[in-house]
Scaffold this active site. Structure first.
Site, PDB file in Angstrom:
ATOM      1  N   GLU A 125       1.012  -1.468   0.003  1.00 27.24           N
ATOM      2  CA  GLU A 125       0.265  -0.198  -0.003  1.00 27.24           C
ATOM      3  C   GLU A 125       0.980   1.225  -0.111  1.00 27.24           C
ATOM      4  O   GLU A 125       1.373   1.502   0.383  1.00 27.24           O
ATOM      5  CB  GLU A 125      -1.167   0.172   1.280  1.00 27.24           C
ATOM      6  CG  GLU A 125      -1.450  -1.277   0.981  1.00 27.24           C
ATOM      7  CD  GLU A 125      -2.978  -1.465   2.518  1.00 27.24           C
ATOM      8  OE1 GLU A 125      -2.903   0.080   2.819  1.00 27.24           O
ATOM      9  OE2 GLU A 125      -4.099  -2.018   2.287  1.00 27.24           O
ATOM     10  N   PRO A 126      -0.011   2.780  -0.042  1.00 28.47           N
ATOM     11  CA  PRO A 126       1.119   3.545  -0.558  1.00 28.47           C
ATOM     12  C   PRO A 126       2.130   3.822   1.102  1.00 28.47           C
ATOM     13  O   PRO A 126       2.617   3.948   1.110  1.00 28.47           O
ATOM     14  CB  PRO A 126       0.434   4.565  -0.744  1.00 28.47           C
ATOM     15  CG  PRO A 126      -1.520   4.329  -1.818  1.00 28.47           C
ATOM     16  CD  PRO A 126      -0.833   2.651  -0.834  1.00 28.47           C
ATOM     17  N   TRP A 154       2.761  -0.145  -6.161  1.00 25.60           N
ATOM     18  CA  TRP A 154       3.208  -1.482  -6.775  1.00 25.60           C
ATOM     19  C   TRP A 154       3.256  -2.292  -7.491  1.00 25.60           C
ATOM     20  O   TRP A 154       3.611  -3.547  -8.014  1.00 25.60           O
ATOM     21  CB  TRP A 154       4.489  -1.251  -6.073  1.00 25.60           C
ATOM     22  CG  TRP A 154       5.672  -0.267  -6.472  1.00 25.60           C
ATOM     23  CD1 TRP A 154       5.874   0.384  -4.667  1.00 25.60           C
ATOM     24  CD2 TRP A 154       6.648   0.333  -6.934  1.00 25.60           C
ATOM     25  NE1 TRP A 154       6.947   1.538  -5.042  1.00 25.60           N
ATOM     26  CE2 TRP A 154       7.674   1.544  -6.315  1.00 25.60           C
ATOM     27  CE3 TRP A 154       6.823   0.261  -8.264  1.00 25.60           C
ATOM     28  CZ2 TRP A 154       7.715   2.414  -7.220  1.00 25.60           C
ATOM     29  CZ3 TRP A 154       7.328   0.677  -9.394  1.00 25.60           C
ATOM     30  CH2 TRP A 154       8.111   1.947  -8.200  1.00 25.60           C
ATOM     31  N   ILE A 155       1.885  -2.460  -7.776  1.00 27.52           N
ATOM     32  CA  ILE A 155       1.280  -4.411  -8.342  1.00 27.52           C
ATOM     33  C   ILE A 155       1.478  -4.040  -9.785  1.00 27.52           C
ATOM     34  O   ILE A 155       1.168  -3.828 -10.708  1.00 27.52           O
ATOM     35  CB  ILE A 155      -0.299  -3.592  -7.936  1.00 27.52           C
ATOM     36  CG1 ILE A 155      -0.773  -3.811  -6.702  1.00 27.52           C
ATOM     37  CG2 ILE A 155      -0.850  -5.070  -7.962  1.00 27.52           C
ATOM     38  CD1 ILE A 155       0.352  -3.786  -5.181  1.00 27.52           C
ATOM     39  N   GLU A 240       6.561 -17.708  -0.017  1.00 31.34           N
ATOM     40  CA  GLU A 240       7.980 -18.674   0.167  1.00 31.34           C
ATOM     41  C   GLU A 240       7.969 -19.056  -1.700  1.00 31.34           C
ATOM     42  O   GLU A 240       9.031 -18.748  -1.879  1.00 31.34           O
ATOM     43  CB  GLU A 240       7.168 -19.427   0.267  1.00 31.34           C
ATOM     44  CG  GLU A 240       6.659 -19.921   1.967  1.00 31.34           C
ATOM     45  CD  GLU A 240       7.637 -21.335   3.111  1.00 31.34           C
ATOM     46  OE1 GLU A 240       6.790 -22.299   1.955  1.00 31.34           O
ATOM     47  OE2 GLU A 240       7.555 -20.791   4.422  1.00 31.34           O
ATOM     48  N   ARG A 243       9.382 -15.280  -3.020  1.00 29.34           N
ATOM     49  CA  ARG A 243      10.779 -15.227  -3.008  1.00 29.34           C
ATOM     50  C   ARG A 243      11.594 -16.568  -3.582  1.00 29.34           C
ATOM     51  O   ARG A 243      13.093 -15.880  -4.199  1.00 29.34           O
ATOM     52  CB  ARG A 243      11.275 -15.417  -0.982  1.00 29.34           C
ATOM     53  CG  ARG A 243      10.194 -14.448  -0.594  1.00 29.34           C
ATOM     54  CD  ARG A 243      10.464 -13.953   0.871  1.00 29.34           C
ATOM     55  NE  ARG A 243       9.777 -13.442   1.261  1.00 29.34           N
ATOM     56  CZ  ARG A 243       8.978 -12.355   2.854  1.00 29.34           C
ATOM     57  NH1 ARG A 243       9.349 -13.369   3.556  1.00 29.34           N
ATOM     58  NH2 ARG A 243       8.450 -11.486   2.396  1.00 29.34           N
ATOM     59  N   HIS A 338      33.718  -4.676 -18.229  1.00 35.29           N
ATOM     60  CA  HIS A 338      33.397  -3.811 -19.905  1.00 35.29           C
ATOM     61  C   HIS A 338      34.177  -2.163 -19.670  1.00 35.29           C
ATOM     62  O   HIS A 338      33.828  -1.540 -20.817  1.00 35.29           O
ATOM     63  CB  HIS A 338      32.070  -3.783 -19.401  1.00 35.29           C
ATOM     64  CG  HIS A 338      31.395  -4.768 -20.279  1.00 35.29           C
ATOM     65  ND1 HIS A 338      31.129  -5.941 -19.425  1.00 35.29           N
ATOM     66  CD2 HIS A 338      30.905  -5.187 -21.475  1.00 35.29           C
ATOM     67  CE1 HIS A 338      30.351  -7.079 -20.289  1.00 35.29           C
ATOM     68  NE2 HIS A 338      30.424  -6.324 -22.012  1.00 35.29           N
ATOM     69  N   GLU A 363       9.091  -8.017  -3.452  1.00 31.69           N
ATOM     70  CA  GLU A 363       8.789  -9.617  -2.575  1.00 31.69           C
ATOM     71  C   GLU A 363       9.480  -9.924  -0.578  1.00 31.69           C
ATOM     72  O   GLU A 363       9.851 -10.814  -0.078  1.00 31.69           O
ATOM     73  CB  GLU A 363       9.633 -11.257  -3.092  1.00 31.69           C
ATOM     74  CG  GLU A 363       8.446 -11.965  -2.869  1.00 31.69           C
ATOM     75  CD  GLU A 363       7.381 -12.003  -4.031  1.00 31.69           C
ATOM     76  OE1 GLU A 363       7.818 -10.779  -4.823  1.00 31.69           O
ATOM     77  OE2 GLU A 363       6.238 -12.609  -4.006  1.00 31.69           O
TER      78      GLU A 363
END
Ligand SMILES: Cc1cc2nc3c(=O)[nH]c(=O)nc-3n(C[C@H](O)[C@H](O)[C@H](O)COP(=O)(O)OP(=O)(O)OC[C@H]3O[C@@H](n4cnc5c(N)ncnc54)[C@H](O)[C@@H]3O)c2cc1C
Length: 384
Positions: A125-126, A154-155, A240, A243, A338, A363
């Protein structure tokens, strides 16, 4: 470490070939134009990637967690965003298989197995994502329905997902607070607005959005498993899987960064020899390969523990913590190898460096993972 069955190895090999032939040639363009990978997602549907967690009678080809982790790592080796497109989906599929009513399983799982329906999970949530018990999104009974008010942020995949596993309070007064939390299985409709696509450092192509629920109505049977107050425990089990998935993504990104660095170190010359022969560069490669291998083993260890059916939050937490920190370090070291090209958007290593931090934060942040690990160490009396 147990080897995969021939069938499961074939699944991983198929995805590896898809990544090399179809993903890597187009990824830079999709990334830099921030384009949703429609065609690649269609191919993932054809390959059965969205059904990897769906068993019979709803699906065809469920695979073990070690196989699933390796498929995820392969996808992320091509483009982390592709692994993201099936991450939340798999968690929701597993939640349905483990906790759904038969009617919920029959309704959602067949279409989820083909990818026709894609799912996401809405927890954050915010006001915060770590302290989930402080969430403020509430679903109240009104006649035969739930009325939902609140906001999520962030969904990922939420604009394009047809099914959203929404974590919310169905009893705001419950004590302890987690007893008042449920997962509601909801679809887009009146009262649910995708209010914003959030701009991101990396993880391009797939959308991460703010969702606003304002008098949104869901049917009475939308509660996962049909019984209120079980959502927190259900979602913790789902995490679980989540993650292990995120840890596997980190392995994929670290693998891609290492592969590019190893190749470049043999092609690029300075002071009359390939740069890998300079001890500092050779040491970087050696350390990258060592931590990458350790991370992969830790992810497979967590995946195998998951497969035994025992609690694996300690193992999943350790895998996510170590693999994500490894991905970040390996991505930075790939930039070092690089030189200036590592900072160029004409090479891929800058993308790995932008994608890696998500696995540290997403997560459950790594600070939260350490908390989970420490609590479990005490509860189990050590590593066991
Ligand atoms: C690209 C992207 C995609 C995402 N996709 C999804 C999605 O699909 N679904 C979803 O639900 N969420 C999603 N998230 C949200 C993500 O899970 C959260 O950002 C994460 O859980 C952290 O929550 P927060 O951002 O509110 O940070 P906060 O909870 O505000 O934490 C801020 C800082 O405080 C630290 N902190 C907080 N509490 C503690 C504590 N008890 N101990 C130690 N440290 C603590 C945190 O570790 C962090 O460093 C996504 C995030 C991103 C960036």
């Amino acid at each position: 470490m147990t080897a995969l069955s021939t069938e499961e190895q074939a699944v991983v090999d198929t995805v590896r070939t898809f990544v090399d032939r179809e993903v890597r040639p187009v990824v830079r363009e999709l990334e830099h134009s921030d384009t949703y990978p429609e065609a690649l997602v269609e191919r993932m549907k054809e390959l059965g990637v969205f059904g990897l967690a769906v068993p019979e009678p709803w699906g065809e080809a469920p695979v073990s967690m070690p196989c699933y982790a390796q498929v995820t790592a392969e996808l992320a080796r091509g483009w982390m965003s592709l692994a993201g497109a099936m991450g939340g989906h798999t968690v929701v599929a597993k939640l349905l298989v483990a906790f759904g009513t038969r009617a919920q399983q029959d309704r959602w799982l067949p279409a989820m197995a083909t990818g026709e329906v894609r799912a996401t999970m809405a927890l954050t949530e915010p006001g915060g994502g770590s302290d989930l018990q402080a969430m403020r999104t509430v679903a109240r009974r009104d006649g035969g329905q739930w009325v939902v008010d609140g906001a999520k942020t962030w969904i990922t995949n939420s604009r394009r997902s047809q099914l959203i596993a929404l974590l919310c309070r169905t009893d705001p007064d419950a004590q302890p607070r987690h007893r008042g939390v449920s997962v509601l299985l909801v679809e887009h409709g009146p009262g649910l607005t995708v209010s914003k696509d959030l701009p991101k450092l990396g993880y391009k192509g797939v959308e991460s959005c703010e969702l606003v629920f304002d008098g949104f109505r869901a049917p009475a049977d939308a509660v996962l498993g049909g019984e209120e107050g079980r959502g927190f425990a259900q979602m913790m089990t789902g995490l679980e899987t989540g993650r292990i998935q995120v840890a596997a993504r980190a392995v994929g990104v670290a693998q891609a960064a290492f592969d590019d660095a190893l190749r470049y170190a043999q092609e690029r010359e300075s002071f009359g020899r390939p740069i890998w022969q300079h001890q500092s560069v050779g040491n970087l490669l050696a350390d990258m390969a060592t931590s990458l291998t350790a991370a992969r083993q830790l992810v497979l260890y967590a995946a195998e523990r998951y497969e035994t059916g025992r609690r694996c939050d300690l193992e999943a937490g350790m895998a996510k913590l170590f693999a994500s920190e490894t991905a970040m370090r390996v991505a930075l070291d790939a930039i070092r190898v690089h030189g200036g090209h590592g900072y160029s958007t004409e090479f891929d290593v800058e993308r790995y460096f932008r994608d890696a931090p998500l696995m540290i934060v997403g997560e459950g942040t790594n600070e939260i993972q350490r908390d989970v690990i420490a609590r479990q160490l005490v509860a189990r009396g050590g590593l066991g």
